[in-house]
Motif scaffolding. Structure first.
Motif, PDB file in Angstrom:
ATOM      1  N   HIS A   1      17.614  34.403  51.874  1.00 54.41           N
ATOM      2  CA  HIS A   1      16.982  33.189  51.351  1.00 54.41           C
ATOM      3  C   HIS A   1      17.819  32.509  50.268  1.00 54.41           C
ATOM      4  N   THR A   2      18.760  33.180  49.665  1.00 56.99           N
ATOM      5  CA  THR A   2      19.597  32.589  48.608  1.00 56.99           C
ATOM      6  C   THR A   2      20.712  31.777  49.249  1.00 56.99           C
ATOM      7  N   THR A   3      20.774  30.490  48.895  1.00 57.64           N
ATOM      8  CA  THR A   3      21.774  29.589  49.495  1.00 57.64           C
ATOM      9  C   THR A   3      22.742  28.991  48.477  1.00 57.64           C
ATOM     10  N   CYS A   4      22.503  29.241  47.170  1.00 63.72           N
ATOM     11  CA  CYS A   4      23.338  28.581  46.158  1.00 63.72           C
ATOM     12  C   CYS A   4      24.438  29.479  45.621  1.00 63.72           C
ATOM     13  N   LEU A   5      24.482  30.784  46.072  1.00 64.43           N
ATOM     14  CA  LEU A   5      25.509  31.695  45.565  1.00 64.43           C
ATOM     15  C   LEU A   5      26.372  32.175  46.730  1.00 64.43           C
ATOM     16  N   PRO A   6      27.636  32.402  46.464  1.00 63.43           N
ATOM     17  CA  PRO A   6      28.493  32.948  47.517  1.00 63.43           C
ATOM     18  C   PRO A   6      28.177  34.446  47.722  1.00 63.43           C
ATOM     19  N   ARG A   7      28.306  34.968  48.958  1.00 66.63           N
ATOM     20  CA  ARG A   7      27.985  36.368  49.260  1.00 66.63           C
ATOM     21  C   ARG A   7      28.951  37.312  48.581  1.00 66.63           C
ATOM     22  N   THR A   8      30.048  36.786  48.062  1.00 64.81           N
ATOM     23  CA  THR A   8      30.993  37.649  47.338  1.00 64.81           C
ATOM     24  C   THR A   8      30.378  38.181  46.054  1.00 64.81           C
ATOM     25  N   MET A   9      29.241  37.570  45.609  1.00 67.25           N
ATOM     26  CA  MET A   9      28.574  38.047  44.401  1.00 67.25           C
ATOM     27  C   MET A   9      27.586  39.172  44.702  1.00 67.25           C
ATOM     28  N   ALA A  10      27.499  39.625  45.939  1.00 72.85           N
ATOM     29  CA  ALA A  10      26.593  40.729  46.292  1.00 72.85           C
ATOM     30  C   ALA A  10      26.962  41.970  45.497  1.00 72.85           C
ATOM     31  N   GLY A  11      25.928  42.591  44.899  1.00 71.95           N
ATOM     32  CA  GLY A  11      26.126  43.796  44.100  1.00 71.95           C
ATOM     33  C   GLY A  11      26.675  43.560  42.720  1.00 71.95           C
ATOM     34  N   MET A  12      26.810  42.333  42.320  1.00 74.82           N
ATOM     35  CA  MET A  12      27.406  42.033  41.008  1.00 74.82           C
ATOM     36  C   MET A  12      26.396  42.290  39.893  1.00 74.82           C
ATOM     37  N   PHE A  13      25.116  42.067  40.177  1.00 76.75           N
ATOM     38  CA  PHE A  13      24.078  42.255  39.162  1.00 76.75           C
ATOM     39  C   PHE A  13      23.212  43.446  39.561  1.00 76.75           C
ATOM     40  N   SER A  14      22.926  44.335  38.616  1.00 78.40           N
ATOM     41  CA  SER A  14      22.034  45.472  38.868  1.00 78.40           C
ATOM     42  C   SER A  14      20.594  45.103  38.558  1.00 78.40           C
ATOM     43  N   ASP A  15      20.388  44.162  37.638  1.00 80.92           N
ATOM     44  CA  ASP A  15      19.063  43.668  37.318  1.00 80.92           C
ATOM     45  C   ASP A  15      19.045  42.147  37.554  1.00 80.92           C
ATOM     46  N   GLU A  16      17.821  41.639  37.777  1.00 76.31           N
ATOM     47  CA  GLU A  16      17.682  40.205  38.036  1.00 76.31           C
ATOM     48  C   GLU A  16      18.155  39.413  36.829  1.00 76.31           C
ATOM     49  N   PRO A  17      19.154  38.526  36.998  1.00 74.02           N
ATOM     50  CA  PRO A  17      19.659  37.732  35.861  1.00 74.02           C
ATOM     51  C   PRO A  17      18.701  36.567  35.532  1.00 74.02           C
ATOM     52  N   ARG A  18      18.728  36.155  34.245  1.00 74.45           N
ATOM     53  CA  ARG A  18      17.968  34.950  33.876  1.00 74.45           C
ATOM     54  C   ARG A  18      18.819  33.742  34.244  1.00 74.45           C
ATOM     55  N   TRP A  19      18.215  32.830  34.920  1.00 74.38           N
ATOM     56  CA  TRP A  19      18.963  31.646  35.338  1.00 74.38           C
ATOM     57  C   TRP A  19      18.197  30.384  34.949  1.00 74.38           C
ATOM     58  N   VAL A  20      18.928  29.291  34.824  1.00 74.47           N
ATOM     59  CA  VAL A  20      18.387  28.006  34.371  1.00 74.47           C
ATOM     60  C   VAL A  20      18.329  27.059  35.561  1.00 74.47           C
ATOM     61  N   ASP A  21      17.203  26.374  35.703  1.00 77.44           N
ATOM     62  CA  ASP A  21      16.980  25.485  36.842  1.00 77.44           C
ATOM     63  C   ASP A  21      17.248  24.030  36.425  1.00 77.44           C
ATOM     64  N   LEU A  22      18.301  23.441  37.005  1.00 80.00           N
ATOM     65  CA  LEU A  22      18.624  22.016  36.761  1.00 80.00           C
ATOM     66  C   LEU A  22      18.521  21.201  38.044  1.00 80.00           C
ATOM     67  N   ARG A  23      17.757  21.706  39.002  1.00 77.02           N
ATOM     68  CA  ARG A  23      17.654  20.991  40.272  1.00 77.02           C
ATOM     69  C   ARG A  23      16.910  19.662  40.124  1.00 77.02           C
ATOM     70  N   TRP A  24      16.176  19.484  39.056  1.00 82.41           N
ATOM     71  CA  TRP A  24      15.456  18.232  38.841  1.00 82.41           C
ATOM     72  C   TRP A  24      16.375  17.082  38.398  1.00 82.41           C
TER      73      TRP A  24
END
Length: 936
Positions: A130-153
């Motif tokens: 379901h994630t479309t905004c990150l490249p798959r090369t980032m798989a396994g980069m984070f062990s915990d869910e990162p806090r992210w900022v939403d600027l889609r508006w």
């Protein structure tokens, strides 16, 4: 790191911004600026954080990736602007991979600008389905869910303001870890800084505003002082030019006219306007002036006085209209022009030169025919009625030419001819010399009938002249004209006449003389020209000084003596003795004077330029009642009407189709038709018939009603269909021997009425209520006029005071103690104010300042039957909407007068016939000459 003092930082940049250029260039720049400005510690610090953005931070470098690697290594954090396009960007993936190989996920912050981002808690990684905004090369980069900022508006096309609340929250989420401080502290610090900055800005703005206001006031004051200094300088120059023009007017009217015009353009001062007026009314007989390229050597008028020929030293002959406004023709001969003359019909012009050449110029075909030359310089020439040409030269040769140009005969008589003229219906030719002799020849034989070789002039100190017709020869010595004639011979009595008697001239040396056949003499002196009319039985001949020109070099009368041309070097001045003023225009409307009582004809002007008056015309039968006349400049002739010997007041309706005529006890309405005046209605005044008084003034209203004042101080109102008036203001006197003066505003709303105590009462006509009462320093009121829409009242007093009363301010705006006039009138707008004295002197006044601007004199009629009063008492006058003055004088005529500044300037430019030279400008004005001419 971030949030530490500059001295404690280990990286050059607090964060590296990675993004897709195609999708998020504007958002990346907006976010960079937001992070740099958020929570700055002081307004003195340019930025709170240093953010690397390739477009803003990279310099031109052929090795792009090594340069980016260097900046990645020099950054303390990595901010990824995540969106589908950045996920597919090779450069973004390369930057992510470099950072992952180093610090990994510890210092990576994600900002979602597009697409979807979802965390899979079970897998401990992003949900890559379901994630479309990150490249798959980032798989396994984070062990915990990162806090992210939403600027889609946020829109890429218009990111919005840096102070947008949603954007500020996003910036605070990113800035907190970069600064190493809680988000709430940063927001509080930013708010505090913003408030402090606002206070500083407000204080600075207040100081700047105060300084700007002070500077502005100082600048305004400086500009005002500069403008006032410049105005005073212009005023001083204007007054100097006006004074110089007045000093020069008698001897050099052309230069004086140009200086007067420049005085007015420099500053529209009363002195400049008065000078324009003075120069326009001086030299009343002067028609025009023209210039020539060379000194003028010959002059002649056509028989009908409609043209004048001017020959000069260079051999050029110019034919001008007699008013000097148009050049009709130009031709030339080889030598200096010594004689010119027109044919009887004015269609041909003959000219002779100093080399004996003779040419005849056809003014219709514009062709020149050269005739057989004479041995010596041509001295005179003339046409017969049949078209023959006779020419005399300075050696005494006389030649006769047919109309075709063929020489018929020539004869040597031994005297140079000063005048050559055909006599006795072309049967004889008279040639007169400049010493009193002459000869009479038959035509075409040139047989001598009469010859006189007598010397009729004294030795030295004289000037001589022969009239155009050859009948009058005389010389001037010690101010007296002595005349002689050829001896009488049966059948030729016309040759025996001598000049009439002329008055003795002032003790001034004469340099030049001209005589006319009808009893007029012109004398050129060192200071100008004096014209004398012949003495008649019981009357001394009139002497006139023609001012505006200096010493003449030539003088030439027309055949009738009504016109004179004078040459002054390269300038020709044209004079008309039937012209009484340069600013007055006659229209052939001659008035009779058959009344034994003093009477000034009432006048009125209409909206289309019509003028109406009440008076018998010259030639009307005595006692006729058709005394109403309407004349239009459109040329439909004079319309006649009336059924009473006297009318006291006239007025046009607003549309100009009806003339209202007031008389004792009534007002008549006359319809203006194409060929005549037709009476439509008579409105009688209210009251007893025994109490009827004369109408003084009529003010028509737009609704068709009339407001009328009568000489007993009453105000009447006539409704459109009424047969009788109603009284708005009751009479001020019942004494039939006492007449009270009055005036109405143009719209009829305000009335000014003299009362029996010497004051002037002002009334509102609609209500009949008295508004004000005005006294003129205890003086009796001679005349009064309301103007300016009823806002100004002009009063003329019995002891010489002329004043303007302001109805709005209820005070005198000005008072003049100069002697003025017995009548006053004003234009409807109050800008043109005129008084007329008993002597006939018209005076224009500056309505704003009360300065006297001068004016012309009404021409005195040849005779009058009306008492002993001055001409002003026999003249009515009125100003139309265009500022033109109209006058009507018993025994005189109806005249229109140029009374505007523009008309004066136009007339003076015709007189000047040139512009100021650069040398004249520098001498009299003292500045660099402008590019514009004085006269267009």
């Amino acid at each position: 790191m971030a949030g530490q003092n500059v001295s404690q930082r280990t990286h050059r940049y607090d964060a590296f911004l990675s993004y897709s250029h195609a999708a998020d260039s504007a958002k990346a720049d907006h976010l960079r600026r937001g992070l740099q400005n958020f929570a700055r510690s002081s307004w003195r610090h340019l930025r709170a954080l240093r953010i690397f953005l390739d477009n803003a931070s990279l310099s031109a470098n052929p090795g792009l990736w090594p340069e980016i690697e260097r900046h990645l290594a020099d950054s303390g954090a990595f901010i990824l602007l995540a969106c589908p396009r950045s996920a597919g960007s090779d450069w973004v993936q390369k930057e992510i991979n470099w950072w992952r190989a180093g610090l990994g996920a510890r210092r990576m912050l994600i900002v979602v600008t597009g697409g979807e981002l979802k965390w899979d808690h079970g897998a401990g990684d992003f949900d890559w389905e379901h994630t479309t905004c990150l490249p798959r090369t980032m798989a396994g980069m984070f062990s915990d869910e990162p806090r992210w900022v939403d600027l889609r508006w946020m829109s890429e096309e218009d990111p919005g303001s840096l102070r947008d609340s949603r954007f500020q929250q996003c910036v605070a989420d990113l800035a907190a870890p970069l600064h190493g401080r809680p988000k709430e502290d940063l927001i509080g610090a930013d708010v505090t800084r913003q408030r402090r900055t606002k206070r500083l800005v407000r204080g600075a703005l207040a100081v700047i505003t105060a300084l700007a206001v002070a500077a502005g006031l100082g600048w305004v004051n400086a500009v005002q002082q500069r403008d006032e200094a410049q105005r005073q300088a212009r005023l001083a120059t204007s007054r100097q030019l006006a004074a110089t023009a007045l000093n020069l007017k008698d001897g050099n009217l052309r230069l004086a006219s140009l200086l007067a015009i420049e005085a007015y353009r420099m500053q529209e001062s009363p002195e400049a306007i008065a000078t324009l007026n003075r120069l326009s009314t001086e030299s009343p007989h002067l028609v025009s002036m023209m210039s020539s390229a060379k000194d003028i050597s010959a002059l002649a008028f056509s028989t009908d006085e409609k043209a004048v020929a001017v020959g000069d030293e260079g051999g050029t002959v110019a034919v001008w209209r007699a008013d000097g406004r148009a050049l009709r023709a130009r031709t030339s001969l080889p030598g200096r022009i010594t004689a010119v003359g027109f044919s009887e019909d004015g269609k041909r012009l003959a000219a002779g030169d100093s080399k004996g050449n003779v040419g005849v110029y056809d003014l219709t075909r514009k062709t020149l025919r050269m005739l057989v030359p004479l041995p010596k310089s041509v001295s005179s020439l003339g046409f017969s009625m049949a078209g023959q040409v006779a020419v005399a030269d300075e050696a005494g040769t006389v030649a006769l030419y047919e109309e075709s140009g063929k020489m018929v005969r020539s004869k040597r008589r031994g005297h140079s001819g000063k005048v050559t003229v055909f006599q006795n219906v072309d049967s004889h030719l008279l040639v007169r010399d400049g010493v009193g002799g002459g000869a009479l020849y038959t035509v075409p034989e040139l047989r001598t009938v009469l010859e006189s070789n007598q010397l009729s002039v004294p030795a030295g100190q004289y000037v001589e002249a022969v009239s155009n017709g050859g009948h009058c020869f005389g010389y001037l010595k010690f101010g007296q004209l002595i005349s002689t004639g050829l001896p009488k011979r049966k059948g030729h009595e016309s040759l025996a006449g001598t000049c009439p008697d002329f008055p003795a001239l002032p003790n001034e040396e004469a340099r030049l003389l001209a005589l006319s056949d009808n009893g007029r003499m012109a004398v050129g002196t060192a200071s100008g020209i004096t014209v004398a009319d012949a003495q008649t039985k019981g009357e001394t001949g009139q002497l006139r000084k023609l001012t505006g020109v200096g010493r003449p070099s030539l003088l030439q009368f027309s055949d009738t003596g009504n016109r004179l041309a004078s040459a002054h070097g390269r300038t020709v001045a044209l004079w008309n003795f039937q012209q009484s003023s340069r600013t007055a225009h006659a229209h052939g409307l001659l008035l009779a004077d058959e009344e034994t009582a003093v009477h000034s004809p009432p006048l009125a002007v209409g909206p289309d330029g019509q003028v109406a008056w009440s008076n018998l015309m010259e030639g009307d039968p005595f006692g006729a009642d058709t005394t109403l006349h309407v004349w239009s400049p459109k040329g439909r002739g004079t319309l006649v009407g009336g059924d009473a010997p006297f009318y006291d007041a006239l007025a046009f309706s607003p549309d100009g189709r009806t003339l209202y005529a007031g008389l004792e006890g009534a007002v008549q309405s006359w319809q203006i038709q194409e060929t005549r005046l037709v009476k439509r209605r008579t409105v009688t005044f209210s009251g007893r018939q025994d109490d009827y008084r004369d109408a003084v003034m009529i003010a028509p209203r737009a609704d068709g009603s009339l407001v009328i004042t009568t000489d007993n101080g009453a105000v009447h109102v006539a409704d459109p269909s009424a047969q009788r008036t109603r009284i708005a203001v009751p009479p001020g006197t019942t004494d039939p021997r006492r007449g009270l003066r009055s005036s109405l505003s143009n719209d009829g709303r305000t009335a000014a009425l003299e009362n029996t105590e010497g004051a002037v009462d002002l009334y509102d006509v609609g209500s009949g209520r008295k508004l004000q009462s005005v006294r003129l320093n205890g003086e009796k009121v001679n005349a009064l006029a309301l103007a300016g829409g009823g806002h100004s009242l002009f009063l003329d007093g019995s002891r010489g005071t002329f004043a303007r009363w302001d109805l709005n301010e209820q005070r005198f705006r000005w008072q003049s103690d100069e002697p003025n006039g017995a009548q006053v009138t004003s234009s409807a707008d109050g800008r043109t104010v005129l008084t007329l004295a008993d002597s006939g002197a018209l005076t224009r006044w500056d309505a704003d300042t009360g300065d006297r601007l001068g004016g012309p004199d009404i021409p005195i009629p040849p005779n009058t039957m009306s008492g002993i009063g001055g001409i002003g008492q026999h003249t009515g006058f009125v100003v139309d909407s265009a500022g033109t003055l109209w006058t009507a004088t018993e025994g005189g005529e109806v005249l229109s007068w140029d009374f505007s500044v523009n008309s004066w300037i136009e007339g003076l430019c015709r007189i000047a016939d040139r512009n100021l030279t650069d040398a004249e400008w520098r001498r009299y004005v003292g500045t660099t000459p402008p590019s514009r001419p004085t006269c267009e």
